[in-house]
Write an enzyme that holds these catalytic residues in place. Structure first.
Site, PDB file in Angstrom:
ATOM      1  N   ARG A 116       5.538  13.163   1.626  1.00 21.46           N
ATOM      2  CA  ARG A 116       4.570  12.397   2.441  1.00 21.46           C
ATOM      3  C   ARG A 116       3.143  12.814   2.071  1.00 21.46           C
ATOM      4  O   ARG A 116       2.226  12.013   2.107  1.00 21.46           O
ATOM      5  CB  ARG A 116       4.838  12.614   3.942  1.00 21.46           C
ATOM      6  CG  ARG A 116       3.798  11.957   4.811  1.00 21.46           C
ATOM      7  CD  ARG A 116       4.234  11.685   6.250  1.00 21.46           C
ATOM      8  NE  ARG A 116       5.100  12.684   6.821  1.00 21.46           N
ATOM      9  CZ  ARG A 116       4.719  13.894   7.262  1.00 21.46           C
ATOM     10  NH1 ARG A 116       3.455  14.252   7.184  1.00 21.46           N
ATOM     11  NH2 ARG A 116       5.586  14.737   7.768  1.00 21.46           N
ATOM     12  N   TYR A 119      -8.822 -12.097   7.468  1.00 26.39           N
ATOM     13  CA  TYR A 119      -7.356 -12.151   7.521  1.00 26.39           C
ATOM     14  C   TYR A 119      -6.879 -11.920   8.964  1.00 26.39           C
ATOM     15  O   TYR A 119      -7.323 -10.975   9.634  1.00 26.39           O
ATOM     16  CB  TYR A 119      -6.787 -11.104   6.562  1.00 26.39           C
ATOM     17  CG  TYR A 119      -5.304 -10.909   6.725  1.00 26.39           C
ATOM     18  CD1 TYR A 119      -4.430 -11.976   6.562  1.00 26.39           C
ATOM     19  CD2 TYR A 119      -4.767  -9.672   7.077  1.00 26.39           C
ATOM     20  CE1 TYR A 119      -3.066 -11.811   6.744  1.00 26.39           C
ATOM     21  CE2 TYR A 119      -3.409  -9.495   7.247  1.00 26.39           C
ATOM     22  CZ  TYR A 119      -2.567 -10.576   7.076  1.00 26.39           C
ATOM     23  OH  TYR A 119      -1.221 -10.419   7.261  1.00 26.39           O
ATOM     24  N   ASP A 140     -13.100  -5.304   2.301  1.00 23.37           N
ATOM     25  CA  ASP A 140     -11.772  -5.757   1.883  1.00 23.37           C
ATOM     26  C   ASP A 140     -11.972  -6.605   0.626  1.00 23.37           C
ATOM     27  O   ASP A 140     -12.508  -7.714   0.676  1.00 23.37           O
ATOM     28  CB  ASP A 140     -11.145  -6.572   3.026  1.00 23.37           C
ATOM     29  CG  ASP A 140      -9.732  -7.054   2.696  1.00 23.37           C
ATOM     30  OD1 ASP A 140      -9.405  -7.158   1.496  1.00 23.37           O
ATOM     31  OD2 ASP A 140      -8.973  -7.345   3.632  1.00 23.37           O
ATOM     32  N   LYS A 153      -1.259  -8.131  -3.221  1.00 22.16           N
ATOM     33  CA  LYS A 153      -1.708  -9.414  -3.757  1.00 22.16           C
ATOM     34  C   LYS A 153      -1.979  -9.308  -5.261  1.00 22.16           C
ATOM     35  O   LYS A 153      -1.055  -9.130  -6.030  1.00 22.16           O
ATOM     36  CB  LYS A 153      -2.923  -9.889  -2.958  1.00 22.16           C
ATOM     37  CG  LYS A 153      -2.716  -9.807  -1.429  1.00 22.16           C
ATOM     38  CD  LYS A 153      -1.683 -10.772  -0.952  1.00 22.16           C
ATOM     39  CE  LYS A 153      -1.078 -10.556   0.420  1.00 22.16           C
ATOM     40  NZ  LYS A 153      -1.789  -9.908   1.469  1.00 22.16           N
TER      41      LYS A 153
HETATM   42  C1  LIG Z   1      -7.575 -10.306   2.798  1.00 28.54           C
HETATM   43  C2  LIG Z   1      -6.379  -9.536   3.270  1.00 28.54           C
HETATM   44  N1  LIG Z   1      -6.540  -8.292   3.747  1.00 28.54           N
HETATM   45  C3  LIG Z   1      -5.493  -7.549   4.184  1.00 28.54           C
HETATM   46  C4  LIG Z   1      -4.209  -8.060   4.186  1.00 28.54           C
HETATM   47  C5  LIG Z   1      -3.074  -7.216   4.709  1.00 28.54           C
HETATM   48  O1  LIG Z   1      -2.332  -6.710   3.661  1.00 28.54           O
HETATM   49  P1  LIG Z   1      -0.754  -6.404   3.695  1.00 28.54           P
HETATM   50  O2  LIG Z   1      -0.072  -7.697   3.952  1.00 28.54           O
HETATM   51  O3  LIG Z   1      -0.500  -5.822   2.349  1.00 28.54           O
HETATM   52  O4  LIG Z   1      -0.525  -5.445   4.813  1.00 28.54           O
HETATM   53  C6  LIG Z   1      -4.001  -9.350   3.702  1.00 28.54           C
HETATM   54  C7  LIG Z   1      -2.634  -9.923   3.700  1.00 28.54           C
HETATM   55  O5  LIG Z   1      -2.462 -11.114   3.569  1.00 28.54           O
HETATM   56  C8  LIG Z   1      -5.112 -10.109   3.239  1.00 28.54           C
HETATM   57  O6  LIG Z   1      -4.972 -11.363   2.760  1.00 28.54           O
END
Ligand SMILES: Cc1ncc(COP(=O)(O)O)c(C=O)c1O
Length: 379
Positions: free
Chosen positions: A46, A98, A170, A195
């Protein structure tokens, strides 16, 4: 090193025990110690794992940062950043982002006394106005999911510095291939590596990259204390995905441009959201801070009835109807009922996210085939 070379070589040293050119998958939960506390730098998986270590080095290199940390999902990476805060602290966040980030902020962290202030960050003077003595974090997404809004990262970084707050960006939609927030003054870059970094729709993972060693220590402490670490097999897949980021992104951008322009000319399409259009309100900022405009596109039909929207969403063959984005294959999505369903309807509509909005993650297939698929579906 130039990006293409970095993506291929970042974190990839031949394995010292065998010479294996690819980082081995260290599928182990613990490490044998010679004497208590006398070990090779690995105690318990971990806290440390060599496959994850190689990935974390790679993440730092590709985002022009000093330190990388890998998490078991993008949301887990976001969760770790908010855990830097104390009750009473304030976060300024984008009103359009998101849905899962919004859900984490409102449904999990608000009850621990952290206050989230949602504003339109595309105008940085709104950020300045929202700052108070309690502001500890400014959270940006640019381009935003799914409305493709653009915020000036350097402008937000200046405000964050003056306020003594961290700026976290992000960077999931842009990827380090298109945009490097640390170079523009951000303190932390966050990725849903699920992604574009992974790129093949086969891993859930998140990442944080930063320059400040003290901040890295705080986030590493949260990572090992809260335990949202990715497994070694997933770290291996992520390392493999990163190697082709530049070639995939080049094609995502090329196909994205072709499809955005085609959609815009379609007589059944009312509006296309893509930051590469010179009349997109965020275009000048996007031009300044991004190297290209990516393969994420949202659009609305002229007939914006629920039936027509649902019909188009269910009619494509190559564009698979699914959540997520950034894989080599094209996806179509209905944000209102899928990726952004966790945002209350009034809130969504207020921020411009209509029930009729359709989001595309344009893959790297042949653009002509993708257009034929959309043509048949839109009719
Ligand atoms: C812009 C963005 N940030 C964060 C996330 C969250 O990521 P995860 O699905 O890998 O937890 C997503 C998921 O779709 C996203 O599109």
């Amino acid at each position: 090193m130039k990006p293409a070379t970095k993506y291929i070589h970042a974190g990839a040293d031949p394995d010292p025990s065998t010479g294996a050119i690819m980082t081995p998958i260290f599928q182990t939960s613990t490490y044998v110690q010679e004497a208590p506390g006398k070990n090779k730098g690995f105690e318990y998986a971990r806290s440390q794992n060599p496959t994850r270590k190689a990935l974390e080095e790679a993440l730092a290199i590709i985002e022009n940062g000093k330190f990388g940390l890998a998490f078991s999902s993008g949301v887990a990476a976001t969760d770790a950043v908010v855990k830097l805060l104390e009750p009473g602290d304030e976060v300024i966040a984008a009103s359009d982002m998101y849905g899962g980030t919004y859900r984490l902020f409102t449904k999990i962290f608000e009850k621990f006394g952290i206050k989230f202030i949602y504003i339109d960050t595309t105008n940085t003077s709104n950020i300045k106005k929202a700052v108070s003595k309690k502001t500890k974090l400014i959270w940006l997404e640019t381009p935003t999911n799914p409305l493709m809004n653009i915020t000036d990262i350097a402008g937000a970084a200046t405000i964050a510095k003056e306020a003594g707050a961290w700026l976290c960006v992000d960077n999931t939609f842009a990827t380090p291939y298109l945009q490097n927030p640390l170079d523009l003054g951000a303190d932390i870059v966050m990725h849903s590596s699920t992604k574009y970094l992974g790129g093949h729709s086969d891993v859930i993972q998140g990442a944080l990259v930063m320059n400040d060693a003290a901040l890295r220590e705080k986030l590493y402490f949260i990572q090992k204390s809260c335990g949202a670490v990715p497994g070694p097999m997933d770290c291996f897949l992520m390392l493999r995905g990163i190697k082709t980021l530049h070639v995939r992104m080049r094609q995502h951008c090329e196909n994205g441009k072709i499809i955005a322009e085609w959609l815009r000319m379609h007589d059944k399409v009312a509006k296309v959201y893509w930051p590469g259009f010179p009349d997109h309100p965020g275009y000048p900022t996007a031009k300044k801070q991004m190297r290209d405009f990516g393969g994420m596109i949202s659009f609305e039909l002229k007939n914006d009835s629920r039936e027509e929207t649902m019909r188009v969403l269910s009619s494509t063959k190559l564009f698979a109807l699914a959540e997520s984005l950034g894989g080599v294959e094209s996806l179509i999505n209905h944000p209102a009922s899928m990726t952004h369903a966790s945002i209350p309807k009034e809130e969504r509509i207020k921020n411009g996210l209509k029930d009729s909005l359709i989001r595309l993650s344009v893959g790297i297939e042949d653009a002509e085939d993708l257009i034929n698929d959309l043509e048949k579906a839109i009719g």
